[in-house]
Design a protein around this motif. Structure first.
Motif, short mmCIF file in Angstrom:
data_model
loop_
_atom_site.label_atom_id
_atom_site.label_comp_id
_atom_site.label_asym_id
_atom_site.label_seq_id
_atom_site.Cartn_x
_atom_site.Cartn_y
_atom_site.Cartn_z
N ILE A 295 0.87 -1.18 0.00
CA ILE A 295 0.00 0.00 0.00
C ILE A 295 0.91 1.23 0.00
O ILE A 295 1.84 1.33 0.82
CB ILE A 295 -0.93 -0.01 1.24
CG1 ILE A 295 -1.85 -1.23 1.21
CG2 ILE A 295 -1.75 1.29 1.29
CD1 ILE A 295 -2.75 -1.38 2.44
N ILE A 296 0.64 2.13 -0.92
CA ILE A 296 1.46 3.34 -1.06
C ILE A 296 0.55 4.55 -0.85
O ILE A 296 -0.49 4.68 -1.52
CB ILE A 296 2.10 3.39 -2.46
CG1 ILE A 296 3.00 2.16 -2.66
CG2 ILE A 296 2.88 4.68 -2.67
CD1 ILE A 296 3.23 1.80 -4.11
N CYS A 297 0.93 5.40 0.07
CA CYS A 297 0.10 6.57 0.41
C CYS A 297 0.79 7.83 -0.08
O CYS A 297 1.96 8.07 0.26
CB CYS A 297 -0.11 6.64 1.92
SG CYS A 297 -0.88 5.15 2.59
N ILE A 298 0.08 8.62 -0.88
CA ILE A 298 0.68 9.86 -1.38
C ILE A 298 0.39 10.97 -0.37
O ILE A 298 -0.75 11.43 -0.24
CB ILE A 298 0.15 10.23 -2.78
CG1 ILE A 298 0.34 9.06 -3.76
CG2 ILE A 298 0.86 11.49 -3.28
CD1 ILE A 298 1.77 8.63 -4.02
N SER A 299 1.44 11.36 0.34
CA SER A 299 1.35 12.48 1.28
C SER A 299 1.86 13.72 0.56
O SER A 299 1.56 13.92 -0.63
CB SER A 299 2.17 12.15 2.54
OG SER A 299 2.23 13.24 3.42
N ALA B 79 6.82 5.36 -6.87
CA ALA B 79 5.72 4.43 -6.57
C ALA B 79 6.05 3.03 -7.10
O ALA B 79 5.74 2.02 -6.44
CB ALA B 79 4.41 4.94 -7.20
N LEU B 80 6.69 2.97 -8.26
CA LEU B 80 7.07 1.65 -8.81
C LEU B 80 8.04 0.94 -7.87
O LEU B 80 7.90 -0.25 -7.60
CB LEU B 80 7.68 1.83 -10.20
CG LEU B 80 8.21 0.57 -10.88
CD1 LEU B 80 7.09 -0.46 -11.08
CD2 LEU B 80 8.86 0.90 -12.22
N PHE B 81 9.00 1.68 -7.36
CA PHE B 81 9.95 1.10 -6.40
C PHE B 81 9.21 0.53 -5.19
O PHE B 81 9.44 -0.61 -4.78
CB PHE B 81 10.96 2.18 -5.96
CG PHE B 81 11.80 1.80 -4.78
CD1 PHE B 81 12.77 0.81 -4.89
CD2 PHE B 81 11.62 2.43 -3.55
CE1 PHE B 81 13.54 0.45 -3.78
CE2 PHE B 81 12.39 2.07 -2.44
CZ PHE B 81 13.35 1.08 -2.56
N LEU B 82 8.26 1.32 -4.64
CA LEU B 82 7.56 0.86 -3.43
C LEU B 82 6.58 -0.27 -3.73
O LEU B 82 6.28 -1.08 -2.85
CB LEU B 82 6.84 2.05 -2.76
CG LEU B 82 7.75 3.11 -2.15
CD1 LEU B 82 6.94 4.28 -1.62
CD2 LEU B 82 8.62 2.52 -1.03
N ALA B 83 6.06 -0.33 -4.95
CA ALA B 83 5.11 -1.39 -5.30
C ALA B 83 5.82 -2.71 -5.56
O ALA B 83 5.25 -3.78 -5.36
CB ALA B 83 4.34 -0.98 -6.56
N SER B 84 7.06 -2.64 -6.00
CA SER B 84 7.75 -3.83 -6.51
C SER B 84 8.60 -4.51 -5.43
O SER B 84 8.84 -3.93 -4.37
CB SER B 84 8.65 -3.41 -7.68
OG SER B 84 9.84 -2.85 -7.17
N ASN C 122 3.82 2.15 2.78
CA ASN C 122 4.83 3.22 2.72
C ASN C 122 4.20 4.48 2.16
O ASN C 122 3.08 4.45 1.63
CB ASN C 122 5.99 2.77 1.82
CG ASN C 122 6.75 1.59 2.40
OD1 ASN C 122 7.44 1.73 3.41
ND2 ASN C 122 6.62 0.41 1.79
N ALA C 123 4.92 5.58 2.26
CA ALA C 123 4.41 6.87 1.76
C ALA C 123 5.43 7.54 0.86
O ALA C 123 6.63 7.32 0.97
CB ALA C 123 4.06 7.79 2.91
N ILE C 124 4.90 8.37 -0.03
CA ILE C 124 5.74 9.26 -0.84
C ILE C 124 5.34 10.68 -0.46
O ILE C 124 4.15 11.00 -0.33
CB ILE C 124 5.50 9.03 -2.34
CG1 ILE C 124 5.88 7.59 -2.72
CG2 ILE C 124 6.30 10.03 -3.19
CD1 ILE C 124 5.51 7.20 -4.15
N THR C 125 6.35 11.53 -0.28
CA THR C 125 6.09 12.95 -0.02
C THR C 125 6.60 13.76 -1.21
O THR C 125 7.77 14.16 -1.25
CB THR C 125 6.77 13.41 1.28
OG1 THR C 125 8.09 12.85 1.33
CG2 THR C 125 6.00 12.96 2.50
N TYR D 77 12.05 -5.06 1.71
CA TYR D 77 12.35 -4.97 3.15
C TYR D 77 12.02 -3.59 3.72
O TYR D 77 12.47 -3.24 4.80
CB TYR D 77 13.82 -5.34 3.40
CG TYR D 77 14.13 -5.74 4.82
CD1 TYR D 77 13.32 -6.66 5.49
CD2 TYR D 77 15.21 -5.20 5.50
CE1 TYR D 77 13.60 -7.03 6.80
CE2 TYR D 77 15.50 -5.56 6.80
CZ TYR D 77 14.69 -6.48 7.46
OH TYR D 77 14.96 -6.83 8.76
N SER D 78 11.25 -2.79 2.96
CA SER D 78 10.88 -1.45 3.42
C SER D 78 9.41 -1.41 3.77
O SER D 78 8.55 -1.69 2.92
CB SER D 78 11.16 -0.41 2.33
OG SER D 78 12.55 -0.29 2.12
#
Ligand code: NAD
Length: 249
Positions: free
Chosen positions: A135-139, A224-229, A181-184, A234-235
C-alpha cells in the motif's frame, strides 16, 4: 517486468497530467493490470483504455465507504486479487489558517485522510488472505515542512495525518507481509495547481530547490514503482521524499 500480472488499484488516476495516471502508465508498462478509481466513470474508463490491454476504470468517491467497497468488489470479481493500492486521490486549497471553514476542512480531510483509510480497509482483507501486498500513500512535503508552498494548513494536516496512518498500518500489517509506505512529493506540475500558481510563486519555489526544477509526474511514478515492486521488499513504514532537495532533513 517489475509488476508482471500484479493487480494495482490507483485512486485519483483519471487526471491526464496527474501523478496517478503517470503511475498507472508506468505500472502498466511493467506488466501490471491497473484499476483506475476516480470520481467520474467515463473519465476513469477513458484513462484505463488509454493504457491498452486488460485494465479497468471505475467510479468511486474515496471518502464514501459504500462506493469504495462496491468498487473493490468489482476489482475482485474481475481479477480475484489485489497486490498494490496507491492512495493518490487528493485535493488542495490555498486557504489561510483563519479562513478555513468547516467545508474546507471536511473536503480536504475527507479525500486525503478518510479516503486513505477507507480504501486501505477495503483491500486489506484480500492482501491478508494473500499474505502479500503493498500500500502506497501519497502524502506531501507540505506535511513535513508545515505547508508554505501551495496548500493551506488543513492540507498540511491531512497529509501529516496520512503519514501517521501509514506508519500505524505498516506496524499492524507487517506480520501479514503487507507493506505500507508513503511518498512525499514536492511541487510537481499537474492540474492540482493549474492556473493558480503565479510566475512569481514558481520562481520563489524554484530558488529553494537544489535540483532547480519542478517535479514531473514520472518522478513520482518511479518512486511508486519502487515501493510497489519487490525492489523495496524490506521497506515498510518509510516516507520516500521526492522533492528535488526542497526539504533535506
Ligand atoms: P490532480 O488534481 O491532477 O489529480 C487528483 C485526482 O484525484 C483527480 O483525477 C481527481 O478527480 C481525483 N479525486 C479528487 N477527489 C476524489 C475523490 N473524492 N475520490 C476519488 N478521486 C478523487 O492532482 P495531482 O497533482 O496528480 O495529485 C495527486 C496526489 O498527489 C494528491 O493526493 C495530491 O495532494 C498529492 N500531491 C501533489 C503534489 C503536486 O505538486 N502535484 C505535491 C504533493 C502531493
Amino acid at each position: 517486468m517489475l509488476l508482471q500480472d500484479q493487480v494495482a488499484v490507483i485512486t485519483g488516476a483519471a487526471s491526464a497530467r496527474g501523478l496517478g495516471f503517470a503511475t498507472a502508465k508506468m505500472f502498466a508498462d511493467q506488466g501490471a493490470k491497473v484499476v483506475i478509481i476516480d470520481l467520474d466513470a467515463d473519465a476513469s474508463q477513458a484513462a484505463a483504455s488509454q493504457l491498452g490491454g486488460d485494465h479497468l476504470g471505475l467510479a468511486a468517491n474515496v471518502a464514501n465507504e459504500q462506493q469504495v467497497n462496491a468498487a473493490i468488489e468489482q476489482v475482485l470479481a474481475k481479477y480475484g486479487r489485489i497486490d498494490v493500492l496507491v492512495n493518490n486521490a487528493g485535493i488542495t486549497q490555498p486557504v489561510k489558517l483563519m479562513d478555513i471553514k468547516r467545508d474546507n476542512y471536511d473536503a480536504v480531510l475527507d479525500v486525503s485522510l478518510r479516503g486513505t483509510l477507507l480504501m486501505s480497509q477495503a483491500v486489506i482483507p484480500t492482501m491478508r488472505r494473500q499474505r502479500s501486498g503493498s500500500i502506497i500513500c501519497i502524502s506531501s512535503v507540505s506535511a513535513q515542512r508545515g505547508g508554505g508552498i501551495f496548500g493551506g494548513p488543513h492540507y498540511s494536516a491531512a497529509k501529516a495525518g496520512v503519514l501517521g496512518l501509514m506508519k500505524a498500518m505498516a506496524r499492524e500489517l507487517g506480520p501479514d507481509n503487507v507493506r505500507v509506505n508513503a511518498i512525499t512529493p514536492g511541487l510537481i506540475q499537474t492540474d492540482i495547481t493549474a492556473g493558480k500558481l503565479s510566475d512569481e510563486m514558481r520562481q520563489s519555489i524554484l530558488a529553494g530547490i537544489p535540483l532547480n526544477r519542478l517535479g514531473d509526474a514520472s518522478d513520482i511514478a518511479g518512486a511508486a514503482l519502487f515501493l510497489a515492486s519487490p525492489l523495496s521488499a524490506y521497506s515498510t513504514g518509510i516516507t520516500l521524499d521526492v522533492n528535488g532537495g526542497m526539504l533535506i532533513h
